[in-house]
Design an enzyme around this catalytic site. Structure first.
Site, short mmCIF file in Angstrom:
data_model
loop_
_atom_site.label_atom_id
_atom_site.label_comp_id
_atom_site.label_asym_id
_atom_site.label_seq_id
_atom_site.Cartn_x
_atom_site.Cartn_y
_atom_site.Cartn_z
N LYS A 32 0.89 -1.18 0.00
CA LYS A 32 0.00 0.00 0.00
C LYS A 32 0.92 1.22 0.00
O LYS A 32 1.56 1.54 0.98
CB LYS A 32 -0.90 -0.01 1.24
CG LYS A 32 -2.24 0.68 1.08
CD LYS A 32 -2.15 2.19 0.90
CE LYS A 32 -1.98 2.92 2.21
NZ LYS A 32 -1.57 4.34 2.01
N GLY A 66 5.77 3.67 9.57
CA GLY A 66 5.03 4.92 9.65
C GLY A 66 5.02 5.46 11.07
O GLY A 66 5.90 5.10 11.87
N SER A 67 4.04 6.27 11.38
CA SER A 67 4.02 6.95 12.67
C SER A 67 3.53 6.03 13.78
O SER A 67 2.85 5.03 13.53
CB SER A 67 3.12 8.18 12.58
OG SER A 67 1.80 7.75 12.37
N GLY A 95 0.57 3.32 13.74
CA GLY A 95 1.06 1.99 14.10
C GLY A 95 0.19 1.35 15.16
O GLY A 95 -0.10 0.15 15.10
N GLU A 128 8.23 13.44 18.32
CA GLU A 128 8.79 13.49 16.97
C GLU A 128 8.21 14.69 16.23
O GLU A 128 6.99 14.87 16.20
CB GLU A 128 8.44 12.20 16.21
CG GLU A 128 9.12 12.10 14.88
CD GLU A 128 8.78 10.81 14.13
OE1 GLU A 128 7.60 10.44 14.10
OE2 GLU A 128 9.70 10.20 13.57
#
Ligand code: NAD
Length: 483
Positions: A177, A230-231, A235, A383
């Site tokens: 994806k 990913g983040s 997640g 982050e």
């Protein structure tokens, strides 16, 4: 504005339009202009892709292939990409905004992943277990089945290659994806797979939104393995869905990585590392250098040098190959700006930058440095995913390690010192998946990579990564001695 062409999804060896007719307009972060239109994969398209991958797995198309031939297939994908290297690097500049030299390095790394795992495909062996007379026992390292691979936009080509290569080397079939913000790499990878003669359905690539195509992929009952990069927030969502069906996951999440700078450090090397570690790709690097922990005795000198250095960095589009390139989207830039405002409110001292740059109509943000960042502030812990560096001081080596380990993440960490004892002592205590000494990003496709704590689990890169793509099965055989 592109022509009328709509770039399609690659499902079961065919290029297919969106089942709903949905479209994703892809813009160039340097200008905000639309550069391509991509068919938006729907939940139904994700379903078709998983079904195709499941059929390939059920029919043992990749499992029964000699592993050497699976490896050669990866080499052919690498060759197909290498043949259009410069074109792909240009595409990455336009799709993600990154500098041409960074894009060229991404293409090169992509090719390396495919060749590295291509070479390992026939070397990932099981073992035989001695169990005394009349028993033969061995293990088989079997693929899981359909591996769903959800990719972020910051390094979309190499991260697609990183997981796809391991999956194919070990005989899994794949549904990628692609990120909705940078979907062109997925299309390039699918084209290379088609040219390389990858069997129809073994690799499927769909471009769609996380909440629709991504969610349909992770909710699919035939999904047997998931790689999520990913983040942390997404997640966690992905893990909840995976928990419902006990799907094993490799989780590659974010970080808040710190470099410790001791008083004896080579400050030129520190500044060089800040240029790439903090500001390359506009700071949109999971393992970027986001915190600098500096011995109090050299903090004044280093901060002054940082200010001069950062203000000398060039700003421009990816194709102009500048140090400071745009962020991926206006939304991402607003989020970074908000983090800067919060840092000021929480008492950090702005050394340079701190706000958006009005440069063409792109999503540029000034290279930013904050000093006096305290260990209880958001900038120390969260982050930012932008070109922002947080400087904090320390008095002792022990305190420096505590500050470095003082977040709930643990992707990378580093130390700068000329003292070997201090470097080794520190490297042992830095609680991160990756430790860099005297230079940031000193790693390669052959070095295992992944997080500790909330930065995730499982390892990508290196020989170790292959272990995450197989499940060990055991065969025990009772031998009846001849009468
Ligand atoms: P993101 O979490 O927003 O999106 C990542 C992917 O997840 C995208 O493809 C998105 O479409 C998809 N997604 C979103 N919602 C989903 C859902 N409900 N179901 C399934 N898929 C869904 O992350 P991002 O903004 O694209 O990337 C930046 C983040 O990635 C940062 O946190 C960065 O640190 C991290 N990252 C980690 C690594 C690593 O190797 N550890 C590498 C690169 C980036």
């Amino acid at each position: 504005m592109p022509g009328d062409e709509v770039l399609k999804n690659y499902i079961d060896g065919e290029w297919r339009d969106s089942s709903t007719g949905g479209r994703i307009e892809v813009d160039d972060p340097s200008t905000g202009e639309t550069i391509a239109v991509v068919a938006e994969a729907s939940g139904d398209d994700a379903e078709l892709a998983v079904k195709a991958a499941q059929r390939v797995f059920r029919e043992r198309v990749l499992i029964d292939m000699h592993p050497y031939d699976r490896g050669r297939m990866l080499f052919r994908i690498a060759e197909a990409l290498a043949a259009r290297g410069p074109e792909l690097a240009g595409m990455l500049c336009d799709d993600t905004g990154k500098a041409l030299n960074v894009a060229e390095a991404e293409v090169e790394t992509t090719i390396k992943y495919l060749r590295y795992y291509g070479g390992l495909a026939d070397k990932h062996e099981g073992r035989s277990i001695p169990r005394g007379a009349n028993l033969v026992d061995y293990t088989i390292r079997s693929p899981f089945g359909v591996s769903g691979q959800i990719v972020p936009w910051n390094f979309p080509l190499e991260l697609t290659a990183r997981s796809l290569a391991c999956a194919i080397a070990t005989g899994n079939s794949v549904v990628v994806k692609s990120p909705e913000l940078a979907p062109l790499s997925g299309i390039a990878m699918a084209k290379a797979c088609e040219e390389a003669g990858v069997p129809a359905g073994a690799v499927n690539v769909i471009a769609g939104y996380g909440e629709t195509a991504g969610q349909a992929l992770i909710d699919h009952p035939d999904l047997r393995h998931l790689v999520f990069t990913g983040s942390m927030t997404t997640g966690q969502k992905v893990l909840r869905a995976a928990a419902e069906r006990i799907v094993p996951c490799i989780m590659e999440l974010g970080g808040k990585s710190a470099a410790i700078v001791h008083a004896d450090a080579d400050l030129d090397a520190v500044l060089e590392s800040v240029t790439i570690g903090t500001f390359m790709n506009a700071g949109q690097n999971c393992n970027g250098l986001t915190r600098l922990l500096v011995d109090r005795s050299i903090a004044g000198e280093l901060t002054e040098r940082l200010k001069a250095h950062v203000e000398g960095l060039s700003v421009g589009s990816g194709r102009e190959n500048c140090d400071i390139t745009p962020l991926i989207s206006n939304k991402q830039r607003s989020s970074v700006e908000r983090a800067c405002h919060t840092a000021l409110e929480q008492g950090a001292q702005l050394i340079s930058g701190g706000s958006a740059l009005a440069y063409r109509s792109g999503y540029f943000m000034a290279a930013t440095v904050f000093a006096e960042v305290t260990s209880d502030s958001d900038l120390f812990h969260k982050e930012t995913f932008g070109p922002v560096l947080a400087v904090t001081t320390f008095e002792t080596a022990k305190e420096a390690v505590e500050l470095s380990n003082g977040t709930d993440q643990g992707l990378a960490a580093g130390v700068f010192t000329r003292d070997l004892d201090k470097a080794l002592w520190t490297a042992d205590r830095l609680w991160a998946g990756h430790v860099y000494v005297n230079g940031w990003f000193v790693s390669g496709v052959e070095t295992p990579f992944g997080g500790i704590n909330k930065s995730g689990y499982g390892r990508e890169k290196g020989v170790e990564a292959l272990d995450g793509y197989v499940q060990t099965r055991n065969v025990g055989i009772k031998v009846t001695p001849p009468r």
